[in-house]
Design an enzyme around this catalytic site. Structure first.
Site, PDB file in Angstrom:
ATOM      1  N   LYS A 101       0.843  -1.072   0.296  1.00 37.96           N
ATOM      2  CA  LYS A 101      -0.442   0.142   0.170  1.00 37.96           C
ATOM      3  C   LYS A 101       0.808   1.205   0.123  1.00 37.96           C
ATOM      4  CE  LYS A 101      -4.282  -1.573   0.369  1.00 37.96           C
ATOM      5  NZ  LYS A 101      -5.115  -1.406  -1.020  1.00 37.96           N
ATOM      6  N   GLU A 123      -9.361   6.219   3.316  1.00 35.44           N
ATOM      7  CA  GLU A 123     -10.197   5.266   3.405  1.00 35.44           C
ATOM      8  C   GLU A 123      -9.485   3.790   4.085  1.00 35.44           C
ATOM      9  OE1 GLU A 123      -9.367   2.816   0.081  1.00 35.44           O
ATOM     10  OE2 GLU A 123      -9.987   5.345   0.301  1.00 35.44           O
ATOM     11  N   SER A 390       2.068  -9.982  -0.590  1.00 33.23           N
ATOM     12  CA  SER A 390       1.093  -8.580  -0.455  1.00 33.23           C
ATOM     13  C   SER A 390       1.378  -7.373   0.505  1.00 33.23           C
ATOM     14  CB  SER A 390      -0.269  -8.105  -0.889  1.00 33.23           C
ATOM     15  OG  SER A 390      -0.805  -9.634  -0.075  1.00 33.23           O
TER      16      SER A 390
END
Length: 411
Positions: A101, A123, A390
């Protein structure tokens, strides 16, 4: 293999088009008050792509702050256990903040500062995007507010504390299912009200154009690195790429640079929850229909009246009722295959990889690992699989404890 094979074949890839569409999917389905902000964002991003100063700053932060390139690791014990193809992990869990991210959050916050914005909103579901955005905002000196569903806050208390420690305000969302969908709704309402001084860092390849494009471009470094790293190790391309799919950012990040390579299969793994037939899942391609959500046309889990249905996944980051429009197009074209793994399969893979490789994966990543457990044994030992790890599973330990009893781990 020719060294030229290291080069990506996606240079002529035509999507999105000028209307922000990926075939039939995508577009801009937002209130008129947001159209000028989206136009401003698109113009700023287009300029930033060819701005040497912006790109040099981004590259330096990726290297010296994020820790890129992240390693490509041969998982020898996992490979031996499965008894088929050689399995590599792309270690996005080793990036700063513990997940992929940061790639998108850092790029967007840097872009927001270039645009003169004073405030950042975001968010988050599993909390990793919120942590990454709060991190980037702290680094670059911008105010930050993160919207998070109450249910996700309960599941991810550690990440809530991390965001607050980084100086962000975490605002609980108490409406609807109190998960990621509702957090996005609240963030969009905030942006409409404060669009003049605020940039919304949308965390995945969804939303109105240009967000799917921007997020894809900031995440594609995953595949660019993987391509070069695997060539250095094996002098060849992989046979199969695997990644979990929520909104779809980590998967498109790995897949994108290989779209032009016909010999490379790609499989995205959605959250099967308690089983697709149970109705308690987040497998949009298995149980969804075409619809518009959060500014884009894609596959959506909704009822016959068009109302968004509840979703379920053991993983907060995959618990979302729609999927990025580029994924919808790539599925329709047949270039990428999509499947699902259920909660128990993901929990089993979560434990297996921890014990075999000393790596505790995020429950999101565990869905891709679960599919590997089914697919890899049927592949040849001369074949190569790359799985996008991830994120790391520190954030998920409290959630996993509810399902895994000490001394009763899966074999």
């Amino acid at each position: 293999m020719e060294e030229s094979a290291i080069l990506s074949e996606t240079q002529s890839y035509p999507y999105p088009d000028v209307k922000g569409r990926y075939g039939a999917y995508g577009g801009k389905y937002v209130p008129e008050t947001l159209m000028p902000a989206l136009q401003e964002l698109e113009e700023a991003y287009t300029a930033a792509k060819t701005d040497p100063g912006f790109q040099q700053r981004l590259d330096a932060l990726r290297r010296d702050y994020v820790g890129r390139p992240t390693p490509l690791f041969l998982a020898e014990r996992f490979t031996e256990h499965l008894g088929g193809a050689r399995v590599y992990f792309k270690r996005e869990d080793l990036a700063h903040t513990g997940a992929h991210k940061i790639n998108n959050a850092l790029g967007q916050v840097l872009l927001a500062r270039k645009m003169g914005k004073e405030r950042i909103i975001a968010e988050t579901g599993a909390g990793q995007h919120g942590v990454a955005t709060a991190t980037a905002a702290a680094l670059l000196g911008l105010c930050c507010e993160v919207y998070m569903g109450e249910e996700d806050m309960e599941r991810q208390q550690l990440n809530v504390f991390r965001m607050e420690l980084l100086g962000a305000r975490v605002t609980p969302v108490k409406t609807g299912t109190r998960t990621l969908k509702d957090a996005i709704n609240e963030a969009l309402r905030d942006w409409v009200t404060n669009v003049g001084n605020t940039h919304y860092v949308l965390g995945t390849v969804h939303g109105p154009h240009p967000y799917p494009l921007i997020c894809r471009d900031f995440q594609r470094i995953i595949g660019e690195e993987t391509r070069r790293q695997l060539y250095e190790k094996e002098q060849r391309l992989p046979n199969l790429l695997l990644a979990c799919v929520g909104g779809g950012s980590n998967s498109i990040g790995l897949f994108f640079d290989f779209l032009g390579d016909a010999g490379v299969r790609m499989v995205g793994v959605e959250a099967g929850g308690l089983g697709v037939d149970s109705g308690k899942h987040a497998a949009r391609f298995s149980g969804g229909v075409l619809g518009s959500l959060h500014g884009a046309l894609s596959y959506v889990l909704q009822d016959v009246h068009g109302q968004i249905t509840g979703t379920h996944s053991v993983s907060a980051g995959l618990d979302y009722p729609s999927v990025g429009p580029e994924h919808a197009h790539l599925r329709e074209s047949g270039r990428i295959e999509y499947t699902s793994a259920d909660d128990q399969e993901a929990l089993d893979a979560f434990q297996l990889v921890a014990r075999l490789e000393g790596i505790i994966p995020a429950l999101e990543s565990a869905h891709a690992l679960a599919h590997a457990c089914k697919a890899v044994p049927d592949m040849g030992k001369d074949e190569i699989v790359v799985i996008n790890m991830s994120g790391r599973g520190d954030k998920d330990v409290q959630q996993a404890i509810k399902y895994i009893s000490p001394g009763e781990q899966s074999p």
